[in-house]
Motif scaffolding. Sequence first.
Motif, short mmCIF file in Angstrom:
data_model
loop_
_atom_site.label_atom_id
_atom_site.label_comp_id
_atom_site.label_asym_id
_atom_site.label_seq_id
_atom_site.Cartn_x
_atom_site.Cartn_y
_atom_site.Cartn_z
N ALA A 5 -5.97 -86.42 -18.68
CA ALA A 5 -7.24 -86.48 -17.93
C ALA A 5 -7.02 -86.43 -16.42
O ALA A 5 -7.62 -87.18 -15.67
CB ALA A 5 -8.00 -87.75 -18.31
N GLY A 6 -6.11 -85.53 -16.00
CA GLY A 6 -5.88 -85.35 -14.58
C GLY A 6 -4.91 -86.34 -13.95
O GLY A 6 -4.61 -86.23 -12.77
N ARG A 7 -4.41 -87.30 -14.72
CA ARG A 7 -3.49 -88.28 -14.15
C ARG A 7 -2.09 -87.74 -13.99
O ARG A 7 -1.29 -88.27 -13.19
CB ARG A 7 -3.45 -89.54 -15.03
N ILE A 8 -1.74 -86.69 -14.71
CA ILE A 8 -0.42 -86.07 -14.65
C ILE A 8 -0.58 -84.63 -15.13
O ILE A 8 -1.49 -84.33 -15.91
CB ILE A 8 0.59 -86.83 -15.54
N GLY A 9 0.27 -83.74 -14.66
CA GLY A 9 0.22 -82.36 -15.10
C GLY A 9 1.02 -82.16 -16.37
O GLY A 9 2.10 -82.73 -16.53
N ILE A 10 0.48 -81.38 -17.29
CA ILE A 10 1.20 -81.00 -18.51
C ILE A 10 1.73 -79.58 -18.29
O ILE A 10 0.96 -78.64 -18.08
CB ILE A 10 0.29 -81.04 -19.75
N ASP A 34 12.65 -94.68 -21.51
CA ASP A 34 13.40 -95.83 -20.99
C ASP A 34 12.89 -96.13 -19.58
O ASP A 34 13.45 -95.67 -18.58
CB ASP A 34 14.90 -95.54 -20.98
N VAL A 35 11.83 -96.88 -19.52
CA VAL A 35 11.17 -97.18 -18.24
C VAL A 35 12.13 -97.89 -17.30
O VAL A 35 12.18 -97.59 -16.10
CB VAL A 35 9.90 -98.01 -18.48
N ALA A 36 12.92 -98.84 -17.82
CA ALA A 36 13.85 -99.60 -16.97
C ALA A 36 14.91 -98.70 -16.36
O ALA A 36 15.33 -98.90 -15.22
CB ALA A 36 14.51 -100.71 -17.79
N ALA A 37 15.36 -97.68 -17.10
CA ALA A 37 16.35 -96.76 -16.57
C ALA A 37 15.72 -95.74 -15.62
O ALA A 37 16.34 -95.35 -14.62
CB ALA A 37 17.04 -96.02 -17.72
N CYS A 38 14.50 -95.32 -15.92
CA CYS A 38 13.85 -94.28 -15.11
C CYS A 38 13.35 -94.80 -13.77
O CYS A 38 13.36 -94.06 -12.77
CB CYS A 38 12.69 -93.67 -15.88
N ARG A 39 12.92 -96.05 -13.73
CA ARG A 39 12.30 -96.55 -12.50
C ARG A 39 13.23 -96.44 -11.29
O ARG A 39 12.79 -95.95 -10.23
CB ARG A 39 11.81 -97.98 -12.70
N GLU A 45 1.84 -92.21 -21.60
CA GLU A 45 1.38 -93.34 -20.79
C GLU A 45 2.54 -93.96 -20.01
O GLU A 45 2.38 -94.35 -18.84
CB GLU A 45 0.71 -94.39 -21.67
N ASP A 46 3.72 -94.00 -20.61
CA ASP A 46 4.89 -94.52 -19.90
C ASP A 46 5.25 -93.63 -18.72
O ASP A 46 5.56 -94.11 -17.63
CB ASP A 46 6.09 -94.62 -20.85
N ALA A 84 13.14 -84.28 -22.52
CA ALA A 84 13.45 -85.50 -23.27
C ALA A 84 12.18 -86.00 -23.94
O ALA A 84 12.23 -86.60 -25.02
CB ALA A 84 14.02 -86.57 -22.33
N PHE A 85 11.05 -85.72 -23.31
CA PHE A 85 9.74 -86.09 -23.86
C PHE A 85 9.58 -85.60 -25.29
O PHE A 85 8.94 -86.26 -26.12
CB PHE A 85 8.66 -85.50 -22.96
N ASP A 86 10.16 -84.44 -25.61
CA ASP A 86 10.00 -83.86 -26.94
C ASP A 86 10.86 -84.54 -28.00
O ASP A 86 10.72 -84.25 -29.18
CB ASP A 86 10.29 -82.35 -26.89
N ASP A 87 11.72 -85.46 -27.57
CA ASP A 87 12.47 -86.30 -28.51
C ASP A 87 11.74 -87.60 -28.82
O ASP A 87 12.25 -88.42 -29.59
CB ASP A 87 13.86 -86.62 -27.95
N CYS A 88 10.57 -87.80 -28.23
CA CYS A 88 9.82 -89.05 -28.44
C CYS A 88 8.93 -88.92 -29.68
O CYS A 88 8.06 -88.03 -29.72
CB CYS A 88 8.94 -89.36 -27.23
N PRO A 89 9.09 -89.77 -30.67
CA PRO A 89 8.24 -89.68 -31.87
C PRO A 89 6.77 -89.94 -31.57
O PRO A 89 5.90 -89.37 -32.23
CB PRO A 89 8.82 -90.77 -32.79
#
Length: 236
Positions: A170-175, A103-108, A136-137, A124-129
């Motif tokens: 690819a280095g844009r975010i840590g996993i 929910d980008v609008a809620a998270c921003r 990317e979001d 919450a990421f693990d609830d994303c199909p």
Amino acid sequence: MSRRLEICAASLHSARAAQAGGAHRIELCQNLEQGGITPSYGLLRQVLRELTIPVFVLIRPRPGHFAYDAGELAIMRADIDLSRELGAAGVVLGALTAAGRVDVAACRPLLEAAGPLPVTFHRAFDDCPDQAAALEDVIGLGCRRVLTSGGAATAAAGAAQLAALGRQAAGRIGILPGAGITAANARAVLAATGAPELHTSAKRRVTGPQPASMFGAEQWETDAALVAELVGLLAD
């Protein structure tokens, strides 16, 4: 190469044990048996007074799903404000739509409230199909890392997906792999995913005499020896 260990601590005792064992950072929460919720003001203040390692605060107003209404989002913003005021090093949050998209609008606005504090997008990421789209979001929001098991019951079971997410990032975010990490599987998860850090609670069931109470419940706390063992494995 030295890797970092984040401990999920749900009490003052666990936070102290995490630091004593050499953890590099904690995620502070309460009610871990239901996935964790935001810690109380008193717990947060005391932990920040005692610990010298970074403390990230879980921002989650209740157990259950991650689709929040306006009132719940207002509570989350207030808890972020409080965390900043008390000196937290970062916050951990996430919100989804009813369809399981980020929910980008809620998270921003939540990230705006966090200001300069680094933000971890939680499980919450693990609830994303569609985790590829979700990643990317989350990157677009500006989160520093995402805590995930790759959508599996444990990080070990989701190692292949965690590796795929790392390649996509690819280095844009840590996993940050989390769920079921122990000394028995930590090295295998690291080898399979290439992750620079791991997340676990490193807890044991508290045994021994307890005061009699009709409200008694099983108690688990982070164990400093388990933390130290994991830190040693990550340092090798």
